[in-house]
Design an enzyme around this catalytic site. Structure first.
Site, PDB file in Angstrom:
ATOM      1  N   HIS A 133       0.828  -1.209   0.000  1.00  0.00           N
ATOM      2  CA  HIS A 133       0.000   0.000   0.000  1.00  0.00           C
ATOM      3  C   HIS A 133       0.862   1.259   0.000  1.00  0.00           C
ATOM      4  O   HIS A 133       1.883   1.337   0.675  1.00  0.00           O
ATOM      5  CB  HIS A 133      -1.043   0.013   1.110  1.00  0.00           C
ATOM      6  CG  HIS A 133      -0.515   0.074   2.507  1.00  0.00           C
ATOM      7  ND1 HIS A 133      -0.151   1.248   3.105  1.00  0.00           N
ATOM      8  CD2 HIS A 133      -0.313  -0.892   3.422  1.00  0.00           C
ATOM      9  CE1 HIS A 133       0.251   1.008   4.333  1.00  0.00           C
ATOM     10  NE2 HIS A 133       0.176  -0.288   4.567  1.00  0.00           N
ATOM     11  N   ASP A 141       6.173   0.390   6.602  1.00  0.00           N
ATOM     12  CA  ASP A 141       4.711   0.340   6.449  1.00  0.00           C
ATOM     13  C   ASP A 141       4.254   1.481   5.545  1.00  0.00           C
ATOM     14  O   ASP A 141       3.935   2.550   6.022  1.00  0.00           O
ATOM     15  CB  ASP A 141       4.066   0.431   7.836  1.00  0.00           C
ATOM     16  CG  ASP A 141       2.568   0.217   7.818  1.00  0.00           C
ATOM     17  OD1 ASP A 141       2.029  -0.248   6.797  1.00  0.00           O
ATOM     18  OD2 ASP A 141       1.921   0.534   8.834  1.00  0.00           O
ATOM     19  N   GLU A 194      -4.813   1.935   2.668  1.00  0.00           N
ATOM     20  CA  GLU A 194      -4.913   0.781   3.565  1.00  0.00           C
ATOM     21  C   GLU A 194      -5.090   1.221   5.000  1.00  0.00           C
ATOM     22  O   GLU A 194      -5.818   0.611   5.778  1.00  0.00           O
ATOM     23  CB  GLU A 194      -3.651  -0.095   3.446  1.00  0.00           C
ATOM     24  CG  GLU A 194      -3.748  -1.450   4.157  1.00  0.00           C
ATOM     25  CD  GLU A 194      -3.348  -1.424   5.630  1.00  0.00           C
ATOM     26  OE1 GLU A 194      -3.678  -2.379   6.343  1.00  0.00           O
ATOM     27  OE2 GLU A 194      -2.727  -0.440   6.092  1.00  0.00           O
ATOM     28  N   GLU A 195      -4.422   2.309   5.375  1.00  0.00           N
ATOM     29  CA  GLU A 195      -4.337   2.679   6.790  1.00  0.00           C
ATOM     30  C   GLU A 195      -5.663   3.095   7.412  1.00  0.00           C
ATOM     31  O   GLU A 195      -5.923   2.777   8.568  1.00  0.00           O
ATOM     32  CB  GLU A 195      -3.309   3.809   6.985  1.00  0.00           C
ATOM     33  CG  GLU A 195      -1.871   3.411   6.690  1.00  0.00           C
ATOM     34  CD  GLU A 195      -1.326   2.340   7.635  1.00  0.00           C
ATOM     35  OE1 GLU A 195      -2.056   1.874   8.518  1.00  0.00           O
ATOM     36  OE2 GLU A 195      -0.146   1.977   7.475  1.00  0.00           O
ATOM     37  N   ASP A 249       3.051  -6.489   3.391  1.00  0.00           N
ATOM     38  CA  ASP A 249       2.687  -5.381   4.280  1.00  0.00           C
ATOM     39  C   ASP A 249       3.025  -5.708   5.733  1.00  0.00           C
ATOM     40  O   ASP A 249       2.305  -5.358   6.652  1.00  0.00           O
ATOM     41  CB  ASP A 249       1.204  -5.028   4.109  1.00  0.00           C
ATOM     42  CG  ASP A 249       0.811  -3.782   4.902  1.00  0.00           C
ATOM     43  OD1 ASP A 249       1.704  -2.972   5.231  1.00  0.00           O
ATOM     44  OD2 ASP A 249      -0.391  -3.634   5.229  1.00  0.00           O
ATOM     45  N   HIS A 259       3.619   2.874  12.673  1.00  0.00           N
ATOM     46  CA  HIS A 259       2.765   4.076  12.824  1.00  0.00           C
ATOM     47  C   HIS A 259       3.405   5.179  13.650  1.00  0.00           C
ATOM     48  O   HIS A 259       2.693   5.964  14.284  1.00  0.00           O
ATOM     49  CB  HIS A 259       1.403   3.714  13.442  1.00  0.00           C
ATOM     50  CG  HIS A 259       0.589   2.776  12.598  1.00  0.00           C
ATOM     51  ND1 HIS A 259      -0.655   2.327  12.989  1.00  0.00           N
ATOM     52  CD2 HIS A 259       0.834   2.183  11.396  1.00  0.00           C
ATOM     53  CE1 HIS A 259      -1.134   1.517  12.049  1.00  0.00           C
ATOM     54  NE2 HIS A 259      -0.245   1.406  11.084  1.00  0.00           N
TER      55      HIS A 259
END
Lengths: 454, 454
Positions: free
Chosen positions: B277, B289, B323-324, B351, B421
């Protein structure tokens, strides 16, 4: 076919599995270590508190004291020092090096190789001859090499999956380059850092002068520096290279292996060693190389005690001194074992970094290796698939003469040579969980070795 | 028994191995990628050049343009954008938070959770009630929760080997904590960052308000901050917590999945997708990520071309958007496939970070999984042992409705949730070799899927 597979599968499983209690104990080992391990904090103390600890240095003595005290605090049955004489090489003032390309002077990062002599106090400056291997150097002959600085620039092969194999394919330049160049009248040897990483960190490491050759100073240059030097030589074959280093080999110094042990309850005379090496290069905190192996080894014994496991055999954690530039600790430990008629049935070493576990290499007879194979299903759930013939470890190597089976802990080593022998081999480069999983893998293996012998 | 094992072993090997040419091709794939891959440089461009790229942001649009241009430059047969509408949440000014413990005011690091509302402009301050799970919260009841800030402080379980399993066991607090707390009259929800690392980085992530509940602001607090708050509450249950955040949900914005493809030579109508992503959290460069998954997917196609492999089927690299915080790209891609009557036989997603490879999870029928098993001996030499039923990937998930077999690339994920994140999910956290080995593993799998179908 499917039925046969199934039947065979069940049969094989039944034959291979040891008691289901083993599987429970191994799970307990991982739970204890992932939940409660102090090993990461110990590593912080060793790397940040003690710091660099090259053999013969004050740091090395501090590391001896620290690990002895730590193991005493753990309440192991016995903690003792085992004396060894070690080389005492010192780097002296930081090295200086530059490429003099016409009027342009470009500073490049170098680090004297461990064991090298110093340059003259004012440094050495000479034209450069670049080679990829010793054959190429010999083919050039004394005529073309005399008075020059030889630049060994063969990279580690990045296409090899096994980074240690790639390392082995390049490290001869570091170990013997100065002797090969000195024989032909060179005045210095500059060696490309043995790493696949492209950066500004020179990677030091051990070298040795062959007997009877002229001694010339030798240093590692960072990979970026090596690329720049090679490119500059293509533009101007007449450029010169300057370097100055102040290193020195002093007389041998007394030092120690540090040993902690839990006495066996049934066969105390049979010893299982688990160890790492306590010394590091002077440039590094020695976090992956090999603070990790040290704290993991102590953690094996702590965990055995914490879980109330009463080993049948004697389990020893050994912090070996002087792996990096002499192996005196490993050799001295084997001598000690011989003198005391000790019986070492197995030795496990962790010296490939505190990375996520992959398996164990075994040095032993085919029959001894076969005895380990039934344990594979117990270890596979923890990512330990790579179990078979393979290197043991430098420090435990000398025990092989007694028939001791050697086990080299195999972490994933893709990142290892980024850090190896440089200033970035620091505490921050080690991940807590990866370090702990290594310790748990070693504890599981030691547990099985103790349960079933070889 | 030994003889039986041996005979059976040989038989099994013969039955399992595909053509020896496959083994040669797979070795070529690894050699090409470890020797010549531009994927690490691409990752540098995406993380350092494009930077953070939350859905709806200017960074996300820049990422779309960058990846389209990159794939066009590779000369793939077709590169196109596939439109999707995405949520557009913005963080606004950096959050402020402190513990007010009597006269002591201690600042702690927080980050608003994606989707959260803002606090009042002056912030919110209230007493705190700490809970470990929703049942504990419900047992307290509205009386004790009303007017308070609920502090969800259940850690990720460090003793689980599988970090994604540990994540799944804690992330409900982040996703639904605000709704559960809001229902009972709380004025805010503070959630312990979902990581086993102890540090000062708050980990943001998606949250959703349940329908019909009062909306209250919610933020992640760093693990060190959570420990401090918990300890402070034990000393003084009457302390207050203050936080201020300025985030906002704006109207949906037009964005795109970016698709590159190599046309199949024999069965062009059968499509194999490989993707990651393109969006990241606003705080992160999105290196693990999921910049890694993006550049690895493009690298799969580049390598196929570079080696002169003519795939039978159509191979597509898909950079999924959103995606997030919405999965609109994954859902939109499946809609597009349906509308165009496309037949996707398999989809591979990366991912779980650019870490050293361990294997693949498979979502499909037992028979489909069984078709993959004969490939295991071809992949085992590359450390890919963990191949079997397991999660596929969020973005490719919607393709399962068409019977597409899903493959989730499984790297070693011990370090993943240190970065996840947060602001430290940067280019520097990814190792070149590990990234490349992942790309090579994915290429090997795509090659086998293309050769043999399912």
């Amino acid at each position: 076919m499917k039925k046969l597979l199934l039947a065979f599968g069940l049969f094989a499983t039944a034959a291979q599995a040891k008691s289901p209690a083993d599987s429970v104990t191994i799970r307990k080992i991982y739970t204890e270590i992932l939940g409660n391990s102090p090993s990461y904090e110990w590593l912080r103390q060793l790397t940040k508190g003690v710091g660099p600890r090259l053999s013969g240095s004050a740091g090395a003595q501090k590391a001896v004291d620290w690990s002895k005290q730590l193991m005493e605090k753990q309440g192991f049955d016995r903690v003792f020092l085992q004396e060894v004489m070690v080389p005492h090489w010192v780097r002296g003032a930081k090295e200086v090096a530059y490429i003099q390309n016409g009027k342009q002077k470009i500073t490049v990062p170098i680090a004297a190789l461990g064991g090298s002599i110093a340059t003259a106090p004012k440094g050495v400056e000479a034209p450069v001859i670049e080679v990829k291997n010793f054959q190429e150097l010999r083919d050039l002959g004394a005529e073309k090499v005399k008075g020059k600085i030889v630049f060994f620039n063969r990279p580690m092969d990045p296409t090899k999956l096994n980074t240690f194999e790639a390392y082995a394919g390049a490290v001869d330049q570091r170990g013997n380059g100065a002797s090969e160049a000195g024989k032909l009248g060179a005045v210095g040897a500059i060696v490309r850092s043995v790493t696949t990483a492209m950066d500004d960190n020179p990677h030091t490491g051990g070298m040795r002068y062959a007997t009877g050759v002229p001694l010339i100073p030798t240093a590692a240059i960072s990979t970026n520096g090596a690329e720049l030097l090679s490119k500059s030589l293509k533009e101007n074959a007449n450029l010169t290279f300057y370097f100055k280093q102040n290193c020195e080999m002093l007389p041998d110094v007394k030092s120690y292996n540090v040993v902690g042990e839990i006495k066996g309850s049934e066969k105390p005379e049979e010893i299982i060693v688990v160890g790492g090496h306590l010394d590091s290069w002077d440039l590094a905190e020695g976090a992956h190389d090999d603070g990790s192996g040290c704290v993991q080894s102590i953690e094996v014994l702590r965990t055995i005690k914490a879980l109330g496991i009463k080993p049948k055999r004697t389990i020893r954690a050994v912090m070996f001194m002087n792996e990096e530039n002499g192996l005196r600790g490993g050799v001295g430990y084997a001598d000690y074992a011989k003198k005391n008629n000790e019986k070492h049935i197995a030795a496990v070493e962790s010296d490939e970094g505190g990375f996520t576990p992959r398996g164990f290499g075994i040095v032993g007879t085919a029959e001894q290796r076969a005895k380990v194979m039934p344990w594979k299903p117990l270890l596979a759930p923890y990512g330990l698939h790579d179990i078979g013939a393979g290197p043991g470890g430098a420090d435990i190597g000398p025990l092989a003469q007694f028939g001791t089976v050697l086990f080299g802990f195999k972490p994933d080593t893709q990142r290892y040579f980024d850090f190896h022998h440089t200033g970035i081999d620091r505490f921050e480069g080690v991940n807590k969980r990866e370090l702990e999983l290594g310790a748990a893998s070693m504890t599981a293996l030691v547990y099985l070795l103790d349960q079933y012998g070889l």
